[in-house]
Write a protein that holds these residues in place. Structure first.
Motif, PDB file in Angstrom:
ATOM      1  N   MET A  54       0.814  -1.205   0.000  1.00  0.00           N
ATOM      2  CA  MET A  54       0.000   0.000   0.000  1.00  0.00           C
ATOM      3  C   MET A  54       0.855   1.266   0.000  1.00  0.00           C
ATOM      4  O   MET A  54       0.523   2.250  -0.660  1.00  0.00           O
ATOM      5  N   HIS A  55       1.964   1.238   0.726  1.00  0.00           N
ATOM      6  CA  HIS A  55       2.740   2.458   0.933  1.00  0.00           C
ATOM      7  C   HIS A  55       4.036   2.544   0.133  1.00  0.00           C
ATOM      8  O   HIS A  55       4.719   3.562   0.189  1.00  0.00           O
ATOM      9  N   GLU A  93      -1.235   1.140  -3.736  1.00  0.00           N
ATOM     10  CA  GLU A  93      -2.385   1.686  -3.015  1.00  0.00           C
ATOM     11  C   GLU A  93      -3.676   1.453  -3.790  1.00  0.00           C
ATOM     12  O   GLU A  93      -4.711   1.111  -3.208  1.00  0.00           O
ATOM     13  N   GLN A  94      -3.617   1.599  -5.102  1.00  0.00           N
ATOM     14  CA  GLN A  94      -4.809   1.363  -5.928  1.00  0.00           C
ATOM     15  C   GLN A  94      -5.266  -0.089  -5.819  1.00  0.00           C
ATOM     16  O   GLN A  94      -6.455  -0.368  -5.662  1.00  0.00           O
ATOM     17  N   THR A 136      -4.511  -2.348  -3.421  1.00  0.00           N
ATOM     18  CA  THR A 136      -4.968  -2.694  -2.076  1.00  0.00           C
ATOM     19  C   THR A 136      -6.329  -2.066  -1.782  1.00  0.00           C
ATOM     20  O   THR A 136      -7.156  -2.680  -1.108  1.00  0.00           O
ATOM     21  N   ASP A 137      -6.574  -0.869  -2.293  1.00  0.00           N
ATOM     22  CA  ASP A 137      -7.901  -0.260  -2.105  1.00  0.00           C
ATOM     23  C   ASP A 137      -9.000  -1.127  -2.719  1.00  0.00           C
ATOM     24  O   ASP A 137     -10.084  -1.245  -2.163  1.00  0.00           O
ATOM     25  N   ARG A 138      -8.713  -1.719  -3.877  1.00  0.00           N
ATOM     26  CA  ARG A 138      -9.701  -2.581  -4.541  1.00  0.00           C
ATOM     27  C   ARG A 138      -9.869  -3.911  -3.819  1.00  0.00           C
ATOM     28  O   ARG A 138     -10.971  -4.427  -3.701  1.00  0.00           O
ATOM     29  N   LEU A 166      -8.786  -4.804  -0.620  1.00  0.00           N
ATOM     30  CA  LEU A 166      -8.868  -4.823   0.841  1.00  0.00           C
ATOM     31  C   LEU A 166     -10.244  -5.209   1.379  1.00  0.00           C
ATOM     32  O   LEU A 166     -10.314  -5.984   2.348  1.00  0.00           O
TER      33      LEU A 166
END
Length: 163
Positions: free
Chosen positions: A78-79, A85-86, A88-90, A92
């Motif tokens: 993510m970081h 991040e994109q 992991t956002d999808r 998670l």
């Protein structure tokens, strides 16, 4: 699942210590799962349940595996780079859904203090394997992103070395 693990190890293994450690933890988790499931099979000749200690050890390992995935691997993905991040956002929300189911299993069996509490273990292990399969599929998508990032990050170094 072990076949998929072998494919994952072949595909992504050796590219980073983080990936290797995560795959090794996955292998250990699956081995423990299959030992526990094999011991608890109600159709086994001895029709025996595993001991409470074996169930507790599996729960401990499952907690460690879930924690490592969330707090080390997913956090790093993510970081570490924008694409991470994109992704992991999808993913998670689905990962969290599997985490909740895994934690339900852990909550139920980590406090088991008598054999009667293990009577539904067969059924719960059968349900758990489906959750694990879903979880590992999601993790494979995260591993692919991490692998791609590592390869892209290393390409300039390799190109310089080849010149």
């Amino acid at each position: 699942m072990l076949k998929k693990l072998a494919q994952a190890e072949e595909k992504w293994g050796g590219t980073s210590r983080l990936i290797d450690r995560w795959l090794q933890a996955r292998r250990e988790l699956l081995v423990q799962y299959f030992k526990l499931a094999g011991l608890s099979r109600s159709d086994s000749p001895e029709n025996s349940l595993p001991g409470l200690q074996q169930v507790h050890q599996f729960c401990d390992h499952l907690v460690d595996y879930v924690s490592e995935g969330h707090f080390r691997v997913i956090n790093q993905i993510m970081h570490s780079f924008p694409e991470g991040e994109q992704v992991t956002d999808r993913l998670l929300p689905e990962v969290i859904e599997t985490t909740d189911k895994l934690l339900d299993f852990i909550d139920k069996y980590s406090v088991a203090d008598n054999d009667d509490m293990l009577l539904s273990l067969d059924q719960d292990l059968a349900e758990l394997v489906d959750v694990l399969e879903t979880r590992l599929g999601l993790e494979d998508r995260l591993l692919q992103v991490l692998y791609t990032f590592r390869i892209q990050r290393n390409e300039p170094q390799q190109a310089v070395a080849n010149d």
